[in-house]
Scaffold this motif. Structure first.
Motif, PDB file in Angstrom:
ATOM      1  N   LYS A  96       2.129  34.044 -71.380  1.00  0.00           N
ATOM      2  CA  LYS A  96       2.869  35.270 -71.580  1.00  0.00           C
ATOM      3  C   LYS A  96       4.293  35.239 -71.950  1.00  0.00           C
ATOM      4  O   LYS A  96       5.143  35.994 -71.406  1.00  0.00           O
ATOM      5  N   LYS A  97       4.450  34.290 -72.881  1.00  0.00           N
ATOM      6  CA  LYS A  97       5.896  33.940 -73.296  1.00  0.00           C
ATOM      7  C   LYS A  97       5.942  34.140 -74.675  1.00  0.00           C
ATOM      8  O   LYS A  97       4.930  34.261 -75.272  1.00  0.00           O
ATOM      9  N   LEU A  98       7.213  34.632 -75.050  1.00  0.00           N
ATOM     10  CA  LEU A  98       7.357  34.986 -76.424  1.00  0.00           C
ATOM     11  C   LEU A  98       8.394  33.885 -76.857  1.00  0.00           C
ATOM     12  O   LEU A  98       9.393  33.367 -76.097  1.00  0.00           O
ATOM     13  N   GLU A 123      22.103  36.454 -72.147  1.00  0.00           N
ATOM     14  CA  GLU A 123      22.891  37.874 -72.251  1.00  0.00           C
ATOM     15  C   GLU A 123      22.295  38.716 -73.527  1.00  0.00           C
ATOM     16  O   GLU A 123      22.069  39.844 -73.453  1.00  0.00           O
ATOM     17  N   LYS A 124      22.233  37.940 -74.638  1.00  0.00           N
ATOM     18  CA  LYS A 124      21.852  38.989 -75.666  1.00  0.00           C
ATOM     19  C   LYS A 124      20.331  39.322 -75.485  1.00  0.00           C
ATOM     20  O   LYS A 124      20.018  40.298 -76.062  1.00  0.00           O
ATOM     21  N   ILE A 125      19.329  38.294 -75.229  1.00  0.00           N
ATOM     22  CA  ILE A 125      17.992  38.946 -75.048  1.00  0.00           C
ATOM     23  C   ILE A 125      17.968  39.992 -74.035  1.00  0.00           C
ATOM     24  O   ILE A 125      17.033  40.725 -74.351  1.00  0.00           O
ATOM     25  N   LEU A 164      18.379  43.237 -75.343  1.00  0.00           N
ATOM     26  CA  LEU A 164      17.351  43.597 -76.142  1.00  0.00           C
ATOM     27  C   LEU A 164      15.902  43.905 -75.634  1.00  0.00           C
ATOM     28  O   LEU A 164      15.103  44.776 -76.126  1.00  0.00           O
ATOM     29  N   PHE A 165      15.666  43.311 -74.519  1.00  0.00           N
ATOM     30  CA  PHE A 165      14.324  43.227 -73.764  1.00  0.00           C
ATOM     31  C   PHE A 165      14.664  43.591 -72.477  1.00  0.00           C
ATOM     32  O   PHE A 165      15.522  43.122 -71.518  1.00  0.00           O
ATOM     33  N   THR A 166      13.709  44.448 -71.765  1.00  0.00           N
ATOM     34  CA  THR A 166      13.797  44.856 -70.517  1.00  0.00           C
ATOM     35  C   THR A 166      12.794  44.096 -69.850  1.00  0.00           C
ATOM     36  O   THR A 166      11.669  43.549 -70.349  1.00  0.00           O
ATOM     37  N   ASN A 190      21.462  23.641 -78.000  1.00  0.00           N
ATOM     38  CA  ASN A 190      19.944  24.138 -77.962  1.00  0.00           C
ATOM     39  C   ASN A 190      19.251  23.382 -79.247  1.00  0.00           C
ATOM     40  O   ASN A 190      19.947  23.038 -80.051  1.00  0.00           O
ATOM     41  N   LYS A 191      17.966  23.529 -79.050  1.00  0.00           N
ATOM     42  CA  LYS A 191      17.148  22.858 -80.287  1.00  0.00           C
ATOM     43  C   LYS A 191      16.732  24.005 -81.237  1.00  0.00           C
ATOM     44  O   LYS A 191      15.880  23.888 -82.108  1.00  0.00           O
ATOM     45  N   GLY A 192      17.345  25.180 -81.132  1.00  0.00           N
ATOM     46  CA  GLY A 192      16.953  26.170 -82.044  1.00  0.00           C
ATOM     47  C   GLY A 192      15.844  27.005 -81.685  1.00  0.00           C
ATOM     48  O   GLY A 192      15.326  27.806 -82.560  1.00  0.00           O
ATOM     49  N   MET A 193      15.407  26.976 -80.364  1.00  0.00           N
ATOM     50  CA  MET A 193      14.356  27.819 -80.127  1.00  0.00           C
ATOM     51  C   MET A 193      14.360  28.479 -78.700  1.00  0.00           C
ATOM     52  O   MET A 193      14.992  27.685 -77.746  1.00  0.00           O
ATOM     53  N   VAL A 194      13.888  29.565 -78.293  1.00  0.00           N
ATOM     54  CA  VAL A 194      14.066  30.060 -77.242  1.00  0.00           C
ATOM     55  C   VAL A 194      12.495  30.453 -76.897  1.00  0.00           C
ATOM     56  O   VAL A 194      12.088  31.175 -77.552  1.00  0.00           O
ATOM     57  N   TYR A 195      12.276  30.625 -75.503  1.00  0.00           N
ATOM     58  CA  TYR A 195      11.032  31.349 -74.924  1.00  0.00           C
ATOM     59  C   TYR A 195      11.308  32.113 -73.707  1.00  0.00           C
ATOM     60  O   TYR A 195      12.317  31.800 -73.155  1.00  0.00           O
ATOM     61  N   ILE A 196      10.978  33.398 -73.832  1.00  0.00           N
ATOM     62  CA  ILE A 196      11.204  34.445 -72.724  1.00  0.00           C
ATOM     63  C   ILE A 196       9.897  34.797 -72.019  1.00  0.00           C
ATOM     64  O   ILE A 196       8.749  34.668 -72.677  1.00  0.00           O
TER      65      ILE A 196
END
Length: 188
Positions: free
Chosen positions: A140-142, A158-160, A163-165, A182-188
């Motif tokens: 369930k990660k984006l 902070e930016k994420i 944008l997302f709740t 960072n390596k240029g990627m994020v998982y939320i």
């Protein structure tokens, strides 16, 4: 070409021919189809003449620690002992064309997945090589890619959150090799 490299090429060709014959025999026996790409091999999904609903999430198992040269012709006979298989997806390394050591298998019935986990987890498939078999966890990660590498985890989080709740966690892989945050990627 020297004799040693010719022997290596000949052995590789014999292995490929044997593998191709074994997979072909499996497909003939089961009637399933096999679709291949550079990143995965998909067996079934759905099986031939299937007319039901797609399997539930509980019917999926994760198979890990797969030997790099193992394919459907060895995995399917092992797993079909525990129930009717809906499909198998083996993840492949696009550079080497060998499997990446893991796959996902779906049974038509969830209870068959439970039986396979009990019976096949830590099963020795080759001398000293044991499979890891467990129920799959639904991801369930984006994923976000192409993130500016100079941004810190705090800045990205902070930016994420603006944008997302309902974000429970932000995972930023740090980059220690380059002078980047960072390596240029994020998982939320």
């Amino acid at each position: 070409m020297d004799e040693a490299s010719h022997d290596d090429d000949s052995a590789a060709q014999k292995f490929t021919e044997k593998y191709t014959e074994a997979v072909h025999a499996l497909l003939q026996r089961t009637g399933y189809k096999l679709e291949t790409s550079r990143t995965c091999r998909q067996y079934g999904c759905p099986p031939p003449d299937f007319s039901g609903d797609e399997p539930s999430e509980d019917s999926q198992v994760f198979i890990g620690k797969i030997p790099p040269d193992m394919k459907e012709d060895e995995l399917i006979p092992l797993f079909e002992n525990y129930g009717e298989i809906y499909g198998l997806k083996i993840m492949m390394d696009k550079e080497t064309s060998k499997n990446r050591g893991f796959a996902f298998l779906w049974y038509i019935q969830a209870e068959d997945a439970d039986k396979a986990v009990i019976e096949l987890n830590d099963h020795e498939v080759r001398p000293g090589q044991r499979l890891l078999v467990q129920k799959s966890e639904i991801n369930k990660k984006l994923y976000f890619g192409n993130i500016h590498r100079d941004k810190s985890k705090e800045e990205l989080e902070e930016k994420i959150r603006v944008l997302f709740t309902n974000v429970t966690d932000v995972y930023v892989q740090e980059n220690y090799k380059e002078n980047a945050q960072n390596k240029g990627m994020v998982y939320i």
